[in-house]
Enzyme design. Structure first.
Site, PDB file in Angstrom:
ATOM      1  N   SER A 103       0.894  -1.263  -0.182  1.00 27.93           N
ATOM      2  CA  SER A 103      -0.015   0.237  -0.108  1.00 27.93           C
ATOM      3  C   SER A 103       0.774   1.312   0.013  1.00 27.93           C
ATOM      4  CB  SER A 103      -0.720   0.088   1.271  1.00 27.93           C
ATOM      5  OG  SER A 103      -1.470   1.188   1.437  1.00 27.93           O
ATOM      6  N   GLU A 105       0.359   3.652   1.575  1.00 26.13           N
ATOM      7  CA  GLU A 105       0.165   4.110   3.074  1.00 26.13           C
ATOM      8  C   GLU A 105       1.782   3.939   3.757  1.00 26.13           C
ATOM      9  OE1 GLU A 105      -1.800   5.599   5.464  1.00 26.13           O
ATOM     10  OE2 GLU A 105      -3.064   6.064   3.656  1.00 26.13           O
ATOM     11  N   TYR A 109      -1.599   0.607  10.500  1.00 26.95           N
ATOM     12  CA  TYR A 109      -1.719  -0.232   9.438  1.00 26.95           C
ATOM     13  C   TYR A 109      -0.693  -0.108   8.440  1.00 26.95           C
ATOM     14  CZ  TYR A 109      -3.573  -0.644   4.675  1.00 26.95           C
ATOM     15  OH  TYR A 109      -3.767  -1.391   3.318  1.00 26.95           O
TER      16      TYR A 109
HETATM   17  P1  NDP Z   1     -11.488  -4.845   2.022  1.00 28.11           P
HETATM   18  O1  NDP Z   1     -11.303  -4.194   3.553  1.00 28.11           O
HETATM   19  O2  NDP Z   1     -12.672  -4.668   0.967  1.00 28.11           O
HETATM   20  O3  NDP Z   1     -11.114  -6.722   2.020  1.00 28.11           O
HETATM   21  C1  NDP Z   1     -10.439  -7.047   3.149  1.00 28.11           C
HETATM   22  C2  NDP Z   1     -10.728  -8.752   2.853  1.00 28.11           C
HETATM   23  O4  NDP Z   1      -9.764  -9.379   3.725  1.00 28.11           O
HETATM   24  C3  NDP Z   1     -12.012  -9.087   3.169  1.00 28.11           C
HETATM   25  O5  NDP Z   1     -12.324 -10.129   2.206  1.00 28.11           O
HETATM   26  C4  NDP Z   1     -11.929  -9.599   4.518  1.00 28.11           C
HETATM   27  O6  NDP Z   1     -12.812 -10.857   4.716  1.00 28.11           O
HETATM   28  C5  NDP Z   1     -10.432 -10.495   4.521  1.00 28.11           C
HETATM   29  N1  NDP Z   1      -9.916 -10.636   5.729  1.00 28.11           N
HETATM   30  C6  NDP Z   1      -9.586  -9.680   6.826  1.00 28.11           C
HETATM   31  N2  NDP Z   1      -9.186 -10.425   7.841  1.00 28.11           N
HETATM   32  C7  NDP Z   1      -9.118 -11.473   7.759  1.00 28.11           C
HETATM   33  C8  NDP Z   1      -8.484 -12.759   8.268  1.00 28.11           C
HETATM   34  N3  NDP Z   1      -8.262 -12.823   9.545  1.00 28.11           N
HETATM   35  N4  NDP Z   1      -8.731 -13.964   7.703  1.00 28.11           N
HETATM   36  C9  NDP Z   1      -9.341 -13.908   6.468  1.00 28.11           C
HETATM   37  N5  NDP Z   1      -9.722 -12.821   5.911  1.00 28.11           N
HETATM   38  C10 NDP Z   1      -9.647 -11.834   6.097  1.00 28.11           C
HETATM   39  O7  NDP Z   1      -9.926  -4.333   1.355  1.00 28.11           O
HETATM   40  P2  NDP Z   1      -9.766  -3.913  -0.454  1.00 28.11           P
HETATM   41  O8  NDP Z   1     -10.463  -5.198  -1.227  1.00 28.11           O
HETATM   42  O9  NDP Z   1      -9.971  -2.647  -0.489  1.00 28.11           O
HETATM   43  O10 NDP Z   1      -8.063  -4.038  -0.189  1.00 28.11           O
HETATM   44  C11 NDP Z   1      -7.507  -5.444  -0.646  1.00 28.11           C
HETATM   45  C12 NDP Z   1      -6.267  -5.277   0.070  1.00 28.11           C
HETATM   46  O11 NDP Z   1      -5.372  -4.366  -0.859  1.00 28.11           O
HETATM   47  C13 NDP Z   1      -5.947  -5.280   1.344  1.00 28.11           C
HETATM   48  O12 NDP Z   1      -4.848  -6.081   1.837  1.00 28.11           O
HETATM   49  C14 NDP Z   1      -5.704  -3.644   1.477  1.00 28.11           C
HETATM   50  O13 NDP Z   1      -5.163  -3.312   2.683  1.00 28.11           O
HETATM   51  C15 NDP Z   1      -4.689  -3.417   0.235  1.00 28.11           C
HETATM   52  N6  NDP Z   1      -4.897  -2.237  -0.433  1.00 28.11           N
HETATM   53  C16 NDP Z   1      -6.131  -1.640  -0.582  1.00 28.11           C
HETATM   54  C17 NDP Z   1      -6.131  -0.401  -1.475  1.00 28.11           C
HETATM   55  C18 NDP Z   1      -7.420   0.189  -1.650  1.00 28.11           C
HETATM   56  O14 NDP Z   1      -7.376   1.756  -2.067  1.00 28.11           O
HETATM   57  N7  NDP Z   1      -8.511  -0.307  -1.753  1.00 28.11           N
HETATM   58  C19 NDP Z   1      -4.794   0.446  -1.496  1.00 28.11           C
HETATM   59  C20 NDP Z   1      -3.431  -0.122  -1.321  1.00 28.11           C
HETATM   60  C21 NDP Z   1      -3.377  -1.555  -0.550  1.00 28.11           C
HETATM   61  P3  NDP Z   1     -14.240 -10.405   5.542  1.00 28.11           P
HETATM   62  O15 NDP Z   1     -15.155 -10.224   4.180  1.00 28.11           O
HETATM   63  O16 NDP Z   1     -14.570 -11.670   6.214  1.00 28.11           O
HETATM   64  O17 NDP Z   1     -14.085  -8.994   6.355  1.00 28.11           O
HETATM   65  P1  GDP Z   2      -6.889   6.180   3.559  1.00 33.30           P
HETATM   66  O1  GDP Z   2      -5.854   6.637   2.592  1.00 33.30           O
HETATM   67  O2  GDP Z   2      -6.470   4.673   3.253  1.00 33.30           O
HETATM   68  O3  GDP Z   2      -6.710   6.518   4.822  1.00 33.30           O
HETATM   69  O4  GDP Z   2      -8.258   6.158   3.150  1.00 33.30           O
HETATM   70  P2  GDP Z   2      -9.597   6.926   3.611  1.00 33.30           P
HETATM   71  O5  GDP Z   2     -10.334   7.097   2.727  1.00 33.30           O
HETATM   72  O6  GDP Z   2      -9.899   6.174   5.002  1.00 33.30           O
HETATM   73  O7  GDP Z   2      -9.002   8.332   4.020  1.00 33.30           O
HETATM   74  C1  GDP Z   2      -8.535   9.290   2.926  1.00 33.30           C
HETATM   75  C2  GDP Z   2      -8.326  10.707   3.722  1.00 33.30           C
HETATM   76  O8  GDP Z   2      -9.534  11.164   3.897  1.00 33.30           O
HETATM   77  C3  GDP Z   2      -7.681  10.595   4.869  1.00 33.30           C
HETATM   78  O9  GDP Z   2      -6.593  11.717   4.630  1.00 33.30           O
HETATM   79  C4  GDP Z   2      -8.479  10.934   5.987  1.00 33.30           C
HETATM   80  O10 GDP Z   2      -7.942  11.644   6.990  1.00 33.30           O
HETATM   81  C5  GDP Z   2      -9.431  11.795   5.265  1.00 33.30           C
HETATM   82  N1  GDP Z   2     -10.903  11.772   5.728  1.00 33.30           N
HETATM   83  C6  GDP Z   2     -11.722  12.952   6.153  1.00 33.30           C
HETATM   84  N2  GDP Z   2     -12.849  12.707   6.699  1.00 33.30           N
HETATM   85  C7  GDP Z   2     -13.030  11.546   6.576  1.00 33.30           C
HETATM   86  C8  GDP Z   2     -13.880  10.406   7.133  1.00 33.30           C
HETATM   87  O11 GDP Z   2     -14.922  11.049   7.561  1.00 33.30           O
HETATM   88  N3  GDP Z   2     -13.659   9.138   6.982  1.00 33.30           N
HETATM   89  C9  GDP Z   2     -12.397   8.978   6.276  1.00 33.30           C
HETATM   90  N4  GDP Z   2     -12.169   7.357   6.143  1.00 33.30           N
HETATM   91  N5  GDP Z   2     -11.460   9.640   5.799  1.00 33.30           N
HETATM   92  C10 GDP Z   2     -11.661  10.765   6.187  1.00 33.30           C
END
Ligand code: NDP
Ligand code: GDP
Length: 337
Positions: A129, A131, A153
């Site tokens: 990520s 992040e 995270y």
């Molecule tokens: P989501 O939060 O939508 O999905 C997370 C998934 O992980 C869910 O299917 C969840 O299952 C599963 N999970 C969590 N904990 C466990 C566990 N202990 N055992 C088994 N399964 C588990 O994430 P995204 O699809 O948005 O992102 C996918 C990946 O990419 C993540 O690793 C995220 O950190 C990373 N990422 C995402 C970005 C983004 O912008 N979306 C950017 C960069 C990285 P359940 O449905 O049961 O909760």
């Molecule tokens: P992140 O980049 O993975 O932390 O994605 P988020 O969508 O959670 O946050 C993106 C940005 O939006 C961060 O800088 C947050 O501080 C800002 N932000 C402002 N208000 C909110 C809020 O109400 N919820 C979330 N999730 N983020 C917020």
């Protein structure tokens, strides 16, 4: 459940998440036999994959449980693993730092151990990520930019990234780390800022909500459209050699800009509805993220296609339709009583 094929077989952890569901669709279209890991729950969490569920092979396992992961890899026998499962929400990582370290950090080692022990020939993708860049040392960020994570995270993801590189260097595993910048869609978790805004605006339009509470609207994020990003994951595992890739659009915007576009899409004035809530500010913020996706463009032939305005339009209209459906069902339900 689909029939076993002798062709390409992939395993997705996190298949019930935003990216997992799009990746499953994409791999099915490519002719893959798709296996997915789901964790045991007393209620179903398969909303995002309900439309393709009968084509998938789902297995119960958990990132916390090494034995279950080894058994998972043994029974699915994948050629490719996409490790997307994680505790993925930054604010929760301060509330549950230990759990986030277990899921998002050590969980990667457990998956890699399962690969090493069962079949080190499996190709492995790790969902890293932006992040990890945190308090950015340079702008834009590329594969060589140093990490300075700003949340538990980000710290856990940095560990996951380094252990992926380490297993590549130690055991010769084809392990690739995709450093993905924020990517969004109508399937994005409701607590993330983009989805919170698109759903909030839709509910306000329908009179179901009166305000949108928010934290810091002045940070900058490099936002893209999730279905495009899962293709980059797949491309990474089709290369001759494993490597790390930054994946993003190369443009960035503030949550304020996102909100202004979203309210304007439904002819609403944001000033009437945005409410600042100090409780939504974070202990440490990532102020600005901007991808330099040159390597992905050159080596993978990948680039982001959907710009911010289009992304906002897609998300707002999807949420408006969803909220109309839900409130229509409620009205019909109340009428029937
Ligand atoms: P989501 O939060 O939508 O999905 C997370 C998934 O992980 C869910 O299917 C969840 O299952 C599963 N999970 C969590 N904990 C466990 C566990 N202990 N055992 C088994 N399964 C588990 O994430 P995204 O699809 O948005 O992102 C996918 C990946 O990419 C993540 O690793 C995220 O950190 C990373 N990422 C995402 C970005 C983004 O912008 N979306 C950017 C960069 C990285 P359940 O449905 O049961 O909760
Ligand atoms: P992140 O980049 O993975 O932390 O994605 P988020 O969508 O959670 O946050 C993106 C940005 O939006 C961060 O800088 C947050 O501080 C800002 N932000 C402002 N208000 C909110 C809020 O109400 N919820 C979330 N999730 N983020 C917020």
């Amino acid at each position: 459940m689909g029939e076993r094929s002798s062709g390409r077989r992939a395993l997705i952890t996190g298949i019930t998440g935003q990216d997992g569901s799009y990746l499953a669709e994409f791999l099915l279209q490519q002719g893959y036999e798709v296996h997915g890991m789901v964790r045991r729950s007393s209620t179903e969490s398969s909303e995002r994959i309900a439309h393709i569920q009968e084509k998938l092979h789902l297995h119960q396992a958990d990132l916390l449980d090494q034995g279950s992961l080894i058994e998972l890899v043994r029974s699915a026998q994948p050629r490719e693993i996409y490790n997307l499962a994680a505790q993925s929400f930054v604010p929760t990582s301060w509330a549950q730092p230990g759990l986030t370290g277990e899921f998002t950090g050590l969980g990667v080692t457990r998956m890699l151990e399962a690969v090493r022990l069962v079949d080190p020939g499996i190709r492995f993708y790790q969902a890293s990520s932006s992040e990890m860049f945190g308090r950015t040392r340079e702008t834009p960020q590329n594969e060589a930019t140093p990490f300075h994570p700003r949340s538990p995270y980000g710290v856990a993801k940095a560990y996951g990234h380094h252990i992926t590189v380490n297993y590549r260097e130690s055991f010769g595993i084809f392990a690739a780390s995709g450093i993905l910048f924020n990517h969004e869609s109508p399937r994005r978790g409701r607590e993330f800022v983009t989805r919170k805004i698109s759903e909030g605006v839709a509910r306000i339009k329908l009179g179901l909500q009166s305000e949108l509470r928010h934290g810091n609207l002045d940070s900058k994020r490099d936002w893209g459209y999730a279905p495009e990003y899962v293709r980059a994951m797949w491309l990474m595992l089709q290369q001759e050699k494993p490597a790390d890739f930054v994946v993003g659009s190369g443009t960035h915007h503030t949550p304020r800009e996102f909100a202004e576009l979203a309210f304007a899409e439904l002819n609403l004035d944001p000033a009437d509805f945005l409410t600042h809530d100090p409780a939504l500010l974070r202990p440490a913020e990532v102020d600005t993220l901007l991808a330099d996706p040159s390597r992905a463009q050159k080596q993978l032939g990948w680039r982001a296609e959907t710009g911010l305005a289009e992304l906002v339009r897609i998300m707002v209209h999807a949420d408006l339709e969803a909220q109309e459906r839900i409130s229509g069902r409620r009205r019909r339900g109340a009428g029937a009583r």
